[in-house]
Every structure is written in structure tokens, then in C-alpha cells.
Design an enzyme around this catalytic site. Sequence first.
Site, PDB file in Angstrom:
ATOM      1  N   LYS A  75     -11.812  -4.177  -4.259  1.00 27.95           N
ATOM      2  CA  LYS A  75     -12.757  -3.578  -3.457  1.00 27.95           C
ATOM      3  C   LYS A  75     -11.983  -2.182  -3.745  1.00 27.95           C
ATOM      4  O   LYS A  75     -12.663  -1.102  -3.863  1.00 27.95           O
ATOM      5  CB  LYS A  75     -13.669  -4.158  -2.483  1.00 27.95           C
ATOM      6  CG  LYS A  75     -12.745  -3.370  -0.974  1.00 27.95           C
ATOM      7  CD  LYS A  75     -14.578  -3.879  -0.046  1.00 27.95           C
ATOM      8  CE  LYS A  75     -14.095  -5.060   0.411  1.00 27.95           C
ATOM      9  NZ  LYS A  75     -13.191  -4.824   1.820  1.00 27.95           N
TER      10      LYS A  75
ATOM     11  N   LYS B  75       0.921  -0.825   0.107  1.00 25.85           N
ATOM     12  CA  LYS B  75       0.160   0.126   0.040  1.00 25.85           C
ATOM     13  C   LYS B  75       0.716   1.345   0.255  1.00 25.85           C
ATOM     14  O   LYS B  75       0.391   2.563  -0.528  1.00 25.85           O
ATOM     15  CB  LYS B  75      -1.038  -0.136   1.310  1.00 25.85           C
ATOM     16  CG  LYS B  75      -1.770  -0.728   1.047  1.00 25.85           C
ATOM     17  CD  LYS B  75      -3.677  -0.250   1.546  1.00 25.85           C
ATOM     18  CE  LYS B  75      -4.294  -1.718   1.369  1.00 25.85           C
ATOM     19  NZ  LYS B  75      -5.527  -1.535   2.692  1.00 25.85           N
TER      20      LYS B  75
ATOM     21  N   LYS C  70      -4.177  -9.428  -6.856  1.00 30.41           N
ATOM     22  CA  LYS C  70      -5.355  -9.939  -6.848  1.00 30.41           C
ATOM     23  C   LYS C  70      -6.947  -8.689  -6.902  1.00 30.41           C
ATOM     24  O   LYS C  70      -7.029  -7.420  -7.354  1.00 30.41           O
ATOM     25  CB  LYS C  70      -4.895  -9.440  -4.787  1.00 30.41           C
ATOM     26  CG  LYS C  70      -6.218  -9.532  -3.865  1.00 30.41           C
ATOM     27  CD  LYS C  70      -5.419  -9.292  -2.863  1.00 30.41           C
ATOM     28  CE  LYS C  70      -5.672  -8.100  -2.116  1.00 30.41           C
ATOM     29  NZ  LYS C  70      -6.171  -7.521  -0.987  1.00 30.41           N
TER      30      LYS C  70
HETATM   31  P1  TYM Z   1     -11.081  -7.345   3.465  1.00 28.95           P
HETATM   32  O1  TYM Z   1     -12.163  -6.360   4.510  1.00 28.95           O
HETATM   33  O2  TYM Z   1      -9.239  -6.713   3.636  1.00 28.95           O
HETATM   34  O3  TYM Z   1     -11.549  -8.099   3.570  1.00 28.95           O
HETATM   35  C1  TYM Z   1     -11.995  -9.195   3.850  1.00 28.95           C
HETATM   36  C2  TYM Z   1     -11.988 -10.885   3.232  1.00 28.95           C
HETATM   37  O4  TYM Z   1     -11.745 -11.415   1.984  1.00 28.95           O
HETATM   38  C3  TYM Z   1     -10.906 -11.724   1.269  1.00 28.95           C
HETATM   39  N1  TYM Z   1     -10.084 -11.247   0.512  1.00 28.95           N
HETATM   40  C4  TYM Z   1      -9.868 -12.195  -0.500  1.00 28.95           C
HETATM   41  N2  TYM Z   1     -10.515 -13.756  -0.806  1.00 28.95           N
HETATM   42  C5  TYM Z   1      -9.777 -14.341  -1.679  1.00 28.95           C
HETATM   43  N3  TYM Z   1      -9.646 -13.269  -2.909  1.00 28.95           N
HETATM   44  C6  TYM Z   1      -9.530 -11.925  -3.324  1.00 28.95           C
HETATM   45  N4  TYM Z   1      -9.484 -11.111  -3.860  1.00 28.95           N
HETATM   46  C7  TYM Z   1      -9.769 -11.119  -1.820  1.00 28.95           C
HETATM   47  N5  TYM Z   1      -9.623 -10.055  -0.931  1.00 28.95           N
HETATM   48  C8  TYM Z   1     -10.138 -10.161  -0.064  1.00 28.95           C
HETATM   49  C9  TYM Z   1      -9.489 -11.220   2.546  1.00 28.95           C
HETATM   50  O5  TYM Z   1      -8.582 -11.980   3.260  1.00 28.95           O
HETATM   51  C10 TYM Z   1     -10.559 -10.830   4.034  1.00 28.95           C
HETATM   52  O6  TYM Z   1     -10.712 -12.834   4.533  1.00 28.95           O
HETATM   53  N6  TYM Z   1      -8.021  -6.649   7.869  1.00 28.95           N
HETATM   54  C11 TYM Z   1      -9.688  -7.816   6.770  1.00 28.95           C
HETATM   55  C12 TYM Z   1     -10.470  -7.002   8.151  1.00 28.95           C
HETATM   56  C13 TYM Z   1     -10.419  -7.732   9.558  1.00 28.95           C
HETATM   57  C14 TYM Z   1     -10.237  -9.370   9.748  1.00 28.95           C
HETATM   58  C15 TYM Z   1     -10.175  -8.863  11.108  1.00 28.95           C
HETATM   59  C16 TYM Z   1     -10.144 -10.477   9.210  1.00 28.95           C
HETATM   60  C17 TYM Z   1      -9.640  -6.323  10.342  1.00 28.95           C
HETATM   61  N7  TYM Z   1     -10.186  -7.407  11.648  1.00 28.95           N
HETATM   62  C18 TYM Z   1      -9.807  -9.816  12.167  1.00 28.95           C
HETATM   63  C19 TYM Z   1     -10.249 -10.737  10.152  1.00 28.95           C
HETATM   64  C20 TYM Z   1     -10.699 -11.009  11.986  1.00 28.95           C
HETATM   65  C21 TYM Z   1      -9.073  -6.796   5.832  1.00 28.95           C
HETATM   66  O7  TYM Z   1      -9.026  -5.852   4.798  1.00 28.95           O
HETATM   67  O8  TYM Z   1     -10.347  -7.694   4.972  1.00 28.95           O
END
Ligand code: TYM
Length: 330
Positions: free
Chosen positions: A199, A114, A196
Site C-alpha cells: 500500500k 526499506k 509484494k
Molecule cells: P502492514 O500494515 O504492512 O500489513 C497488514 C497485514 O497485511 C499483511 N500483508 C499482506 N499479506 C499478503 N500479501 C501482501 N501483499 C501483504 N501486504 C501486507 C501483513 O503481513 C500484515 O499481516 N507491522 C505490521 C503491523 C503490526 C502488527 C503488530 C501486526 C504492528 N504491530 C502486532 C501483528 C501484530 C505491518 O506493518 O502490517
Amino acid sequence: MNIVLSGVKPTGIPTLGNYIGALRNFVKLQNEMPNAEFFFFIADLHAITVPQDPKVLKQNIKNLAALYLACGLNPKNLTLFIQSEVKQHSEMGYIMQSISYMGELERMTQYKDKVQKQVTGVTSALFTYPTLMAGDILLYDTRYVPVGDDQKQHLELARDLAIRFNNRFGNTFRVPEELISKTGARIMDLQNPTKKMDKSDDANKGCIFLLEPINSIKKKIKAAVTDSEAVVRYDKENKPGISNLMTIYSALTNLSFEDIESKYEGKGYGDFKGDLAEIVAAEIEAIQNKFNEIISSPMLDELLDKGREKATMLAQRKIQKVYKKLGLGR
Ligand code: TYM
């Protein structure tokens, strides 16, 4: 009691990657583990590590709450809450900062990526983000954390911090385990399949959003980048485009790569993409129909209130224990 916990950031509309890598697995786990308790939350504090328009953020939070349910989670065994409404998350995030090192946060690949893209205006919250995430997990004695592949390193840090705290101050935290599915843990961008699906990349032709018009979804799949060999064969290194589409196909139908290869033997990419477009469209259309019912139902707020109460109760109990161990306060 085994607690399964995960979060999604309300930045933009969740993508097909979020669905396959995370949301869909949450539903599967809920069916497979009837004796576990499920905690899912909207990680809004994580969203503000990069600039957000407040009005849009508020709408995204509500949409994401409804999408959790629209994807099929059973509200009966679900603690659904908004991270910022359970104040202990910020408190625990700070405690985690106090036991983590600059060096280990500097090694986080997501942060490094990032920073490379953003250059100016990088916030300190973006840097400490993994400590907040560790706090989210450790607050509830979480056993399992289902996530996509990109969160693996953050989860390892959460484990390290739990072990470190327990060693220094006595047993306090359960050490969590990651649950990363074999297929679909990293869905790639349809136009740039070495990157990847994300969003944060608005208006991207390579990204499918769960709330976008069905026709547009079909178009994006049909326009996905492939290669000139025109053979439906899984080869991640040399054929990343078709391999990514096969991963999506496999995740949504449970067919293996071999099954898909033999199904499309002698056929071109057109047939394959046409079928995949229908499969993805049907899955997302069902989600959108449920979403439209849920978003205007009072049930959503009731569930979020109940979730906030339960999460707060558990989180408060844990934070008190932590403060005591640390010698804070009177
Ligand atoms: P975030 O919002 O970026 O993504 C949410 C979930 O989606 C998965 N993901 C993907 N899986 C497959 N292919 C992709 N292209 C893809 N893009 C996203 C992510 O791995 C995630 O599981 N830091 C986390 C949110 C969070 C969290 C937590 C998760 C905050 N606290 C505690 C688990 C436990 C995040 O930014 O996810």
C-alpha cells in the site's frame, strides 16, 4: 483465554494483499474460534516510522477502523482500538528495546529492504519498529497472531524477546504463535509479480486498494502481467503473474489450483482474468457498501472508545508487572 491479536498500519488505503493476507483471515478466525477473544488495532505509531501528512494520517486511521468492520468482523467479540490511544504500547516498545540487540534488528529483512529503497532520512523508529511490534503483542498475553508472510520474521523476534525476558526476570509473557495462511500469505504486485503488493506504492497500477472505484479494480486485473504461454497453470517460478492471479482466485473462492486449472483448460487468459475481475469486484464492492454505512455511524467511535478502555486496562496491568520485575520506580 486465548487472545488473537493483530494490527494493520494506516499508511494509505489497505490493499487486496492486506485483505487476503490478513483482514479476511481475521474474520475467518472469529467464526472458527468462538471461545477466543479478538484484539485488532490500527497501528498508527508504526505508520510514523516514515513521514506522514497529519491530515491524511487521521483520515486513514478512521478509514481503517471502518474497514476492519466492513470486512466482516463481528463487533460483539472484538476489542478494536487505536494503538496510540493505549499509551502502554510506547512504554512496552521501549522495554523491548532494552532487551533486544542491534545485531538482531539489523538482520530484519523488511528494514534492510526499506533502507535500500530510501537511502536518506531513515528514522531510528524504522529500525526499532520490530521492538514496538513485539510490545504490541506481548502486552496482552496474545496466543495467536494472524499475519501475512512478510511479518514472520518480526513475529519470531517477538517470540525471542518474550523467552529472553522470561528467562531473565521470571515468567511474565506468554510466547505468541504465528498464524499464516497457506494460500494468499503473500499477494504480489499485478505489474511486477516478483514484488509484494504494497500500500505504500501509491498510484501503482499493480496494486488494488479496497476503496478504489470498482471499474478501476477490474481494469487493473485485466491488465495484470502474465506470460506468453496462455495456459492457466500454477508455476510460481516460471509463471509468477498467472500464479499470483490464481492465488487471489483460490483465496476468494476456496477452489484449489487444480480445480482452477481444470476449469480453464483450453481457455485463454482473457476468460480467466474476466472471471477473476468479477470475483474480486464483487468481494470489494460488498466491503465498500458496508464501509459507507459504517464510516458515518456513531457506532464506530463507541466501539473504539470501548476498545481503548479494555485494552488500556489489560495493558496497564501487564506494564506494572513488567516494571516490578525490572526493578523500575520506587
Ligand atoms: P502492514 O500494515 O504492512 O500489513 C497488514 C497485514 O497485511 C499483511 N500483508 C499482506 N499479506 C499478503 N500479501 C501482501 N501483499 C501483504 N501486504 C501486507 C501483513 O503481513 C500484515 O499481516 N507491522 C505490521 C503491523 C503490526 C502488527 C503488530 C501486526 C504492528 N504491530 C502486532 C501483528 C501484530 C505491518 O506493518 O502490517
